[in-house]
Write a protein that holds these residues in place. Sequence first.
Motif, PDB file in Angstrom:
ATOM      1  N   GLU A  49      34.904  41.671  49.865  1.00 32.24           N
ATOM      2  CA  GLU A  49      35.707  42.611  49.100  1.00 32.24           C
ATOM      3  C   GLU A  49      35.155  44.028  49.186  1.00 32.24           C
ATOM      4  OE1 GLU A  49      37.506  40.801  45.313  1.00 32.24           O
ATOM      5  OE2 GLU A  49      35.531  39.899  45.618  1.00 32.24           O
ATOM      6  N   GLY A 119      43.167  40.622  45.762  1.00 32.79           N
ATOM      7  CA  GLY A 119      43.829  39.959  44.631  1.00 32.79           C
ATOM      8  C   GLY A 119      43.681  38.449  44.692  1.00 32.79           C
ATOM      9  N   GLY A 122      40.183  37.299  43.811  1.00 29.93           N
ATOM     10  CA  GLY A 122      40.000  37.323  42.353  1.00 29.93           C
ATOM     11  C   GLY A 122      40.678  36.128  41.703  1.00 29.93           C
ATOM     12  N   TRP A 123      41.927  35.898  42.067  1.00 32.16           N
ATOM     13  CA  TRP A 123      42.690  34.808  41.436  1.00 32.16           C
ATOM     14  C   TRP A 123      42.120  33.435  41.796  1.00 32.16           C
ATOM     15  CZ3 TRP A 123      47.672  32.533  43.815  1.00 32.16           C
ATOM     16  CH2 TRP A 123      48.165  31.500  43.002  1.00 32.16           C
ATOM     17  N   GLY A 162      42.339  40.102  39.598  1.00 33.27           N
ATOM     18  CA  GLY A 162      42.960  39.637  40.837  1.00 33.27           C
ATOM     19  C   GLY A 162      44.410  39.250  40.595  1.00 33.27           C
TER      20      GLY A 162
END
Length: 308
Positions: A49, A119, A122-123, A162
Amino acid sequence: MTDFALFDQAIARDQRIEPADEMPERYRSTMIRQIAQHAHSEIIGMQPEGEWITRAPTLRRKAILLAKVQDEAGHGLYLYSAAETLGADRGDLTQRLIEGRQKYSSIFNYPTLSFADVGVIGWLVDGAAICNQVPLCRSSYGPYARAMIRICKEESFHQRQGYELLLTMMSGTAAQRDMVQDAVDRWWWPSLMMFGPPDADSPNTAQSMAWKIKRHTNDELRQRFVDMSVPQAAELGVTLPDPELAWNASRDHYDFGQPDWDELRRVISGGGAMNEQRIARRRQADTDGAWVREAAAAHAAKNLEVAR
Ligand SMILES: [Fe+2]
Ligand SMILES: [Fe+2]
């Protein structure tokens, strides 16, 4: 009574083991290995990231991503400190990582191809990490369990940021929605692999459960993650790339397909897209930081001299 009667008693009573307590050598080495592997994962996990910080689409997204990547550095530091309470040496652990003698989570050997990956990591990736780590807040080794409490709070911020990023992209253009779906397609299976091999192929699970280092098996945690993620995917409007995914009313859980376990073995043993690059970058950072460590050590020695 064994040689470690107090240790056995503490485990049986669900009490924490503390650094000064006597413990079986195998418990100590297992804990050091697990905590080190976890610390390495936090530090290496800054890379996929971190590569997007300079390319974040807005100042707000850049600030969020910077904070998140910085959190991961902090997690690594708490964990190396926890390993040090068991007598491990931080420099030695870093050396083992760089020389490939200790592992980190193989999820970080996949490339981040678009900002949607930020994203989805994160999720799904932080989401899977939370499923794995919340039970570790009750791990039998005190310093590790306490470090996990703060880490889990921050991971839950990572997961939400995310998901919020993905919600924003999903309400954008068709091209943005396609980017999100593409990222979900690439990260879903590796996320399921984060829970480790199936229980039948996980020889260390039984001992770790007996020592209360681990509270749930790999398959239990994987199921929990799938059950949690399916409604979130529906809310988001993305499709999870598993044709076998279906609600099973008799089990009260989702049924799902198996990840490609050969791929996991290949990536763990160095065959992932990014293995070499991740380690090369870590080695470079270690070399670049050598003067800081030398200066800090010299400063500490001088202070000690003055105090005498
Ligand atoms: Fe983390
Ligand atoms: Fe995180």
